[in-house]
Design an enzyme around this catalytic site. Structure first.
Site, PDB file in Angstrom:
ATOM      1  N   GLU A 106       0.857  -1.206   0.000  1.00  0.00           N
ATOM      2  CA  GLU A 106       0.000   0.000   0.000  1.00  0.00           C
ATOM      3  C   GLU A 106       0.884   1.243   0.000  1.00  0.00           C
ATOM      4  O   GLU A 106       2.002   1.217   0.522  1.00  0.00           O
ATOM      5  CB  GLU A 106      -0.838   0.032   1.285  1.00  0.00           C
ATOM      6  CG  GLU A 106      -2.173  -0.666   1.207  1.00  0.00           C
ATOM      7  CD  GLU A 106      -3.285   0.259   0.696  1.00  0.00           C
ATOM      8  OE1 GLU A 106      -2.973   1.245  -0.003  1.00  0.00           O
ATOM      9  OE2 GLU A 106      -4.447  -0.025   1.009  1.00  0.00           O
ATOM     10  N   ASP A 110      -4.607   4.658   6.179  1.00  0.00           N
ATOM     11  CA  ASP A 110      -5.237   5.762   6.899  1.00  0.00           C
ATOM     12  C   ASP A 110      -6.187   5.172   7.946  1.00  0.00           C
ATOM     13  O   ASP A 110      -5.790   4.897   9.073  1.00  0.00           O
ATOM     14  CB  ASP A 110      -5.949   6.636   5.860  1.00  0.00           C
ATOM     15  CG  ASP A 110      -6.600   7.868   6.432  1.00  0.00           C
ATOM     16  OD1 ASP A 110      -6.405   8.142   7.627  1.00  0.00           O
ATOM     17  OD2 ASP A 110      -7.309   8.564   5.693  1.00  0.00           O
ATOM     18  N   VAL A 160      -1.378  14.038   2.691  1.00  0.00           N
ATOM     19  CA  VAL A 160      -0.080  14.143   2.015  1.00  0.00           C
ATOM     20  C   VAL A 160      -0.213  13.792   0.531  1.00  0.00           C
ATOM     21  O   VAL A 160      -1.119  13.051   0.144  1.00  0.00           O
ATOM     22  CB  VAL A 160       0.978  13.219   2.672  1.00  0.00           C
ATOM     23  CG1 VAL A 160       1.377  13.722   4.041  1.00  0.00           C
ATOM     24  CG2 VAL A 160       0.485  11.769   2.772  1.00  0.00           C
ATOM     25  N   ASP A 166      -1.972  10.861  -4.452  1.00  0.00           N
ATOM     26  CA  ASP A 166      -2.591  11.900  -5.285  1.00  0.00           C
ATOM     27  C   ASP A 166      -3.495  12.844  -4.501  1.00  0.00           C
ATOM     28  O   ASP A 166      -3.901  12.560  -3.370  1.00  0.00           O
ATOM     29  CB  ASP A 166      -3.460  11.232  -6.363  1.00  0.00           C
ATOM     30  CG  ASP A 166      -4.736  10.641  -5.780  1.00  0.00           C
ATOM     31  OD1 ASP A 166      -4.638   9.849  -4.823  1.00  0.00           O
ATOM     32  OD2 ASP A 166      -5.829  10.991  -6.251  1.00  0.00           O
TER      33      ASP A 166
END
Ligand code: IMP
Length: 182
Positions: A106, A110, A160, A166
Site C-alpha cells: 500500500e 489511513d 499528504v 494523489d
C-alpha cells in the site's frame, strides 16, 4: 503551480514533508529486510493501485531474491481528501495466490478500511502467508486492528501528496512527499 518549496492547489498550500533521499533510504532498508525474511521463498508483491505503484517499483529494486508482482485496484476516496468509508473492487488479481507467500503493498494506511477489506478478501484464497507493507501509516486514524509488517514512516493524521499519492489524481509524479499546511 509547483515550486521547490511549496505547492499551491486553489487556496490550499502543501509544504515539503519527506524528502526523496529519506524515502529512498527507508525503501532500501525495507527491501533488505524483506529479502532476509523471504530467503528461499518466492513471494508475490501485490500492489494496491493506483497509489502503490511507485513504492512497489522502488521496493522490488531493493529486493535481492526472486519475486513476482501483481496488482489489484480498489476505490474508496474518489476525488476527496476524506475516506468515503466504502470500498469497491475495480480490478481483480490475475495471479493464483493459493499456497503462495504474498506481500500486500500500500502507499498509505489511513483508517485501515482498505487493508481490512483486502485481508478478508485474500484470506479466502488460502495463501501460505500474508504480510503487509505500507510506505506511510497514520496510526491516529487507524480504526481496525491491523498488523502492518513493513512500515516506511508513521505520520500524523494529515493529508499528504507525492511519490504515488494523489490529490484528485494529480501530483503522483512528485519525487518527494508534501503535506497540507494548516
Ligand atoms: P484507508 O482505507 O482509509 O486506510 O485509506 C487508504 C487509501 O486512501 C490509500 O491507499 C490512499 O489511496 C488514500 N489516502 C489515505 N490518506 C491519504 C493521503 O493523505 N493522501 C493521499 N491519499 C490518501
Amino acid at each position: 503551480m509547483i515550486t521547490e518549496n511549496e505547492i499551491i492547489i486553489g487556496d490550499e498550500k502543501f509544504i515539503p514533508f519527506i524528502t526523496e533521499e529519506q524515502i529512498q533510504k527507508r525503501v532500501k532498508e525495507l527491501g533488505e529486510q524483506i529479502s532476509n525474511d523471504y530467503k528461499g521463498k518466492l513471494p508475490i508483491f501485490i500492489g494496491v493501485l493506483n497509489g502503490s505503484f511507485i513504492f512497489l517499483a522502488d521496493l522490488i529494486k531493493n529486493v535481492n531474491i526472486h519475486c513476482e508482482i501483481d496488482f489489484f485496484k480498489l476505490s474508496s476516496y474518489g476525488d476527496s481528501k476524506i475516506s468515503s468509508g466504502n470500498v469497491r473492487m475495480l480490478k481483480e488479481l490475475n495471479a493464483d495466490i493459493s499456497e503462495r507467500h504474498i506481500i500486500i503493498v500500500e502507499d498509505i494506511v489511513d483508517t485501515g478500511l482498505s487493508l481490512n477489506y483486502i485481508n478478508q478478501l485474500l484470506g479466502k484464497f488460502k495463501p501460505a502467508s500474508i504480510k503487509y507493507a505500507s510506505l506511510l501509516v497514520k496510526p491516529e486514524s487507524l480504526k481496525f486492528d491491523l498488523k502492518i509488517d513493513y512500515i516506511g514512516f508513521e505520520i500524523l493524521n494529515k493529508f499528504v501528496i507525492g511519490y504515488g499519492l494523489d490529490y484528485a489524481q494529480k501530483y503522483r509524479n512528485l519525487r518527494s512527499i508534501y503535506v497540507l499546511s494548516q
